[in-house]
Motif scaffolding. Structure first.
Motif, PDB file in Angstrom:
ATOM      1  N   HIS A   8       0.823  -1.220   0.000  1.00  0.00           N
ATOM      2  CA  HIS A   8       0.000   0.000   0.000  1.00  0.00           C
ATOM      3  C   HIS A   8       0.851   1.262   0.000  1.00  0.00           C
ATOM      4  N   ASP A   9       2.099   1.155   0.411  1.00  0.00           N
ATOM      5  CA  ASP A   9       2.978   2.311   0.532  1.00  0.00           C
ATOM      6  C   ASP A   9       3.410   2.778  -0.859  1.00  0.00           C
ATOM      7  N   MET A  10       2.846   3.922  -1.308  1.00  0.00           N
ATOM      8  CA  MET A  10       3.104   4.398  -2.667  1.00  0.00           C
ATOM      9  C   MET A  10       4.563   4.812  -2.865  1.00  0.00           C
ATOM     10  N   GLU A  11       5.206   5.356  -1.845  1.00  0.00           N
ATOM     11  CA  GLU A  11       6.606   5.734  -1.981  1.00  0.00           C
ATOM     12  C   GLU A  11       7.472   4.493  -2.143  1.00  0.00           C
ATOM     13  N   PHE A  12       7.129   3.435  -1.415  1.00  0.00           N
ATOM     14  CA  PHE A  12       7.833   2.162  -1.548  1.00  0.00           C
ATOM     15  C   PHE A  12       7.672   1.623  -2.969  1.00  0.00           C
ATOM     16  N   ILE A  13       6.448   1.670  -3.492  1.00  0.00           N
ATOM     17  CA  ILE A  13       6.182   1.201  -4.859  1.00  0.00           C
ATOM     18  C   ILE A  13       6.972   2.033  -5.865  1.00  0.00           C
ATOM     19  N   ARG A  14       7.002   3.343  -5.658  1.00  0.00           N
ATOM     20  CA  ARG A  14       7.747   4.201  -6.587  1.00  0.00           C
ATOM     21  C   ARG A  14       9.229   3.830  -6.602  1.00  0.00           C
ATOM     22  N   ASN A  15       9.773   3.535  -5.426  1.00  0.00           N
ATOM     23  CA  ASN A  15      11.193   3.183  -5.355  1.00  0.00           C
ATOM     24  C   ASN A  15      11.484   1.824  -5.985  1.00  0.00           C
ATOM     25  N   LEU A  16      10.485   0.942  -6.016  1.00  0.00           N
ATOM     26  CA  LEU A  16      10.684  -0.334  -6.706  1.00  0.00           C
ATOM     27  C   LEU A  16      10.863  -0.130  -8.199  1.00  0.00           C
ATOM     28  N   ASP A  17      10.225   0.938  -8.736  1.00  0.00           N
ATOM     29  CA  ASP A  17      10.401   1.316 -10.140  1.00  0.00           C
ATOM     30  C   ASP A  17      10.087   0.145 -11.072  1.00  0.00           C
ATOM     31  N   CYS A  18       8.844  -0.359 -10.971  1.00  0.00           N
ATOM     32  CA  CYS A  18       8.461  -1.522 -11.772  1.00  0.00           C
ATOM     33  C   CYS A  18       7.032  -1.355 -12.282  1.00  0.00           C
ATOM     34  N   LYS A  19       6.610  -2.279 -13.092  1.00  0.00           N
ATOM     35  CA  LYS A  19       5.235  -2.302 -13.584  1.00  0.00           C
ATOM     36  C   LYS A  19       4.284  -2.534 -12.423  1.00  0.00           C
ATOM     37  N   VAL A  20       3.137  -1.853 -12.457  1.00  0.00           N
ATOM     38  CA  VAL A  20       2.153  -1.922 -11.376  1.00  0.00           C
ATOM     39  C   VAL A  20       0.830  -2.451 -11.925  1.00  0.00           C
ATOM     40  N   THR A  21       0.225  -3.391 -11.187  1.00  0.00           N
ATOM     41  CA  THR A  21      -1.107  -3.895 -11.507  1.00  0.00           C
ATOM     42  C   THR A  21      -2.053  -3.451 -10.393  1.00  0.00           C
ATOM     43  N   VAL A  22      -3.164  -2.816 -10.779  1.00  0.00           N
ATOM     44  CA  VAL A  22      -4.162  -2.357  -9.808  1.00  0.00           C
ATOM     45  C   VAL A  22      -5.352  -3.303  -9.846  1.00  0.00           C
ATOM     46  N   LEU A  23      -5.696  -3.874  -8.689  1.00  0.00           N
ATOM     47  CA  LEU A  23      -6.868  -4.732  -8.581  1.00  0.00           C
ATOM     48  C   LEU A  23      -8.014  -3.975  -7.923  1.00  0.00           C
ATOM     49  N   HIS A  24      -9.237  -4.277  -8.373  1.00  0.00           N
ATOM     50  CA  HIS A  24     -10.448  -3.710  -7.770  1.00  0.00           C
ATOM     51  C   HIS A  24     -11.594  -4.684  -7.997  1.00  0.00           C
ATOM     52  N   GLU A  25     -12.252  -5.056  -6.903  1.00  0.00           N
ATOM     53  CA  GLU A  25     -13.384  -5.988  -6.962  1.00  0.00           C
ATOM     54  C   GLU A  25     -13.013  -7.266  -7.708  1.00  0.00           C
ATOM     55  N   GLY A  26     -11.796  -7.731  -7.464  1.00  0.00           N
ATOM     56  CA  GLY A  26     -11.374  -9.016  -8.003  1.00  0.00           C
ATOM     57  C   GLY A  26     -10.943  -9.027  -9.446  1.00  0.00           C
ATOM     58  N   SER A  27     -10.791  -7.853 -10.048  1.00  0.00           N
ATOM     59  CA  SER A  27     -10.384  -7.774 -11.445  1.00  0.00           C
ATOM     60  C   SER A  27      -9.248  -6.773 -11.600  1.00  0.00           C
ATOM     61  N   VAL A  28      -8.546  -6.853 -12.733  1.00  0.00           N
ATOM     62  CA  VAL A  28      -7.503  -5.877 -13.032  1.00  0.00           C
ATOM     63  C   VAL A  28      -8.172  -4.595 -13.511  1.00  0.00           C
ATOM     64  N   LEU A  29      -7.921  -3.499 -12.769  1.00  0.00           N
ATOM     65  CA  LEU A  29      -8.504  -2.204 -13.121  1.00  0.00           C
ATOM     66  C   LEU A  29      -7.586  -1.415 -14.038  1.00  0.00           C
ATOM     67  N   ALA A  30      -6.288  -1.500 -13.794  1.00  0.00           N
ATOM     68  CA  ALA A  30      -5.321  -0.762 -14.611  1.00  0.00           C
ATOM     69  C   ALA A  30      -3.965  -1.428 -14.466  1.00  0.00           C
ATOM     70  N   GLU A  31      -3.087  -1.138 -15.439  1.00  0.00           N
ATOM     71  CA  GLU A  31      -1.756  -1.743 -15.420  1.00  0.00           C
ATOM     72  C   GLU A  31      -0.798  -0.841 -16.169  1.00  0.00           C
ATOM     73  N   GLY A  32       0.419  -0.742 -15.647  1.00  0.00           N
ATOM     74  CA  GLY A  32       1.429   0.085 -16.292  1.00  0.00           C
ATOM     75  C   GLY A  32       2.384   0.641 -15.266  1.00  0.00           C
ATOM     76  N   SER A  33       3.091   1.718 -15.614  1.00  0.00           N
ATOM     77  CA  SER A  33       3.989   2.356 -14.660  1.00  0.00           C
ATOM     78  C   SER A  33       3.168   2.990 -13.538  1.00  0.00           C
ATOM     79  N   LEU A  34       3.826   3.308 -12.421  1.00  0.00           N
ATOM     80  CA  LEU A  34       3.106   3.931 -11.316  1.00  0.00           C
ATOM     81  C   LEU A  34       2.506   5.263 -11.740  1.00  0.00           C
ATOM     82  N   ASP A  35       3.264   6.059 -12.494  1.00  0.00           N
ATOM     83  CA  ASP A  35       2.727   7.333 -12.970  1.00  0.00           C
ATOM     84  C   ASP A  35       1.489   7.124 -13.839  1.00  0.00           C
ATOM     85  N   HIS A  36       1.534   6.093 -14.666  1.00  0.00           N
ATOM     86  CA  HIS A  36       0.404   5.812 -15.554  1.00  0.00           C
ATOM     87  C   HIS A  36      -0.852   5.439 -14.761  1.00  0.00           C
ATOM     88  N   VAL A  37      -0.730   4.518 -13.821  1.00  0.00           N
ATOM     89  CA  VAL A  37      -1.928   4.053 -13.116  1.00  0.00           C
ATOM     90  C   VAL A  37      -2.442   5.093 -12.134  1.00  0.00           C
TER      91      VAL A  37
END
Length: 247
Positions: A205-234
């Protein structure tokens, strides 16, 4: 499978009428670092439960490795032996044993009763333990009782115990929780280094931690993929802002 190490295709699962996972698809390649984010109840834990065999999906496929092996009917132990390791949010280590003993017990060796009963440490195993301790930053704490380590150090030790099993895919649940800033930064380095030789999926959940990982991000919502891409993109996706970031 287009070279994917793990392919999750159209999985769904319901609990008492509640659809925890809803037609979810997800691929990850060897040597890829991926972050998964989403609000509470988005299905992140259930998703990992399905991959590791703890929960059986009602429909869909979970395909593993170059041989395209279905994981749907495999046991948790079989899946672990195939190279999928999972770290839960709360660290689970043998607190009365030393850091060295914890890592030694986790090494990928024969698990037959007689082999375990008459096991003796050898030079190769000791070298592996030293290498893992160096990788996770605990070389100076090998002879300390694991229960005396800080919360962050216990997290690193558990990650090290998983690395000792030589997984091809590492699933890590909220590793930054309860850590200091320095510990979080070290954990970022540890996970990025681990992803050089295996696939790593991090739920956080820590967005700063995710940013430092510098990787592709998958966003889940209600059991489905809501968005995918870089942190800036999602994070610029209005749906993601509405259901997650806006909260």
């Amino acid at each position: 499978m287009s070279g994917a190490l793990l392919e999750v295709d159209g999985i769904s699962v319901s609990f008492d009428g509640f659809k925890a996972i809803n037609n979810l698809s997800f691929n990850i390649d060897s040597g890829e670092l991926r972050a998964i984010i989403g609000p509470n109840g988005a299905g992140k834990t259930t998703f990992m439960d399905i991959i590791t065999g703890k929960t059986r999906p009602d429909s869909g496929k979970v395909i593993w490795g170059e041989e395209n092996v279905s994981l749907i009917k495999k046991s948790e132990s079989d899946i672990a032996n195939m190279g999928i390791g999972r770290k839960f949010q709360k660290p689970t280590v043998f607190e009365d044993q030393t850091t060295r003993d914890n890592l030694t017990m986790a090494l990928k060796n024969k698990r037959k009763p007689w082999a375990v009963l008459f096991y003796h440490s050898n030079a190769d195993d000791r070298a592996k333990v030293d290498d893992i301790a160096d990788e996770i930053g605990l070389s100076d704490h090998l002879d300390r009782r694991a229960g005396d380590l800080s919360h962050g150090q216990k997290q690193w030790l558990e990650i090290g115990m998983l690395l000792a099993q030589e997984p091809r895919l590492l699933l890590v649940d909220e590793p930054a929780a309860g850590m200091t800033v320095d510990e979080r930064n070290h954990t970022v380095t540890l996970l990025r280094r681990a992803a050089e030789t295996r696939a790593v999926v991090v739920v956080e959940h820590d967005m700063e931690f995710i940013r430092n990982l510098d990787c592709k991000v998958t966003v889940l919502h209600e059991g489905s993929v809501l968005a995918e891409g870089s942190l800036d993109h999602v994070t610029q996706n209005q749906d993601v802002i509405d259901v997650y970031l806006g909260r």
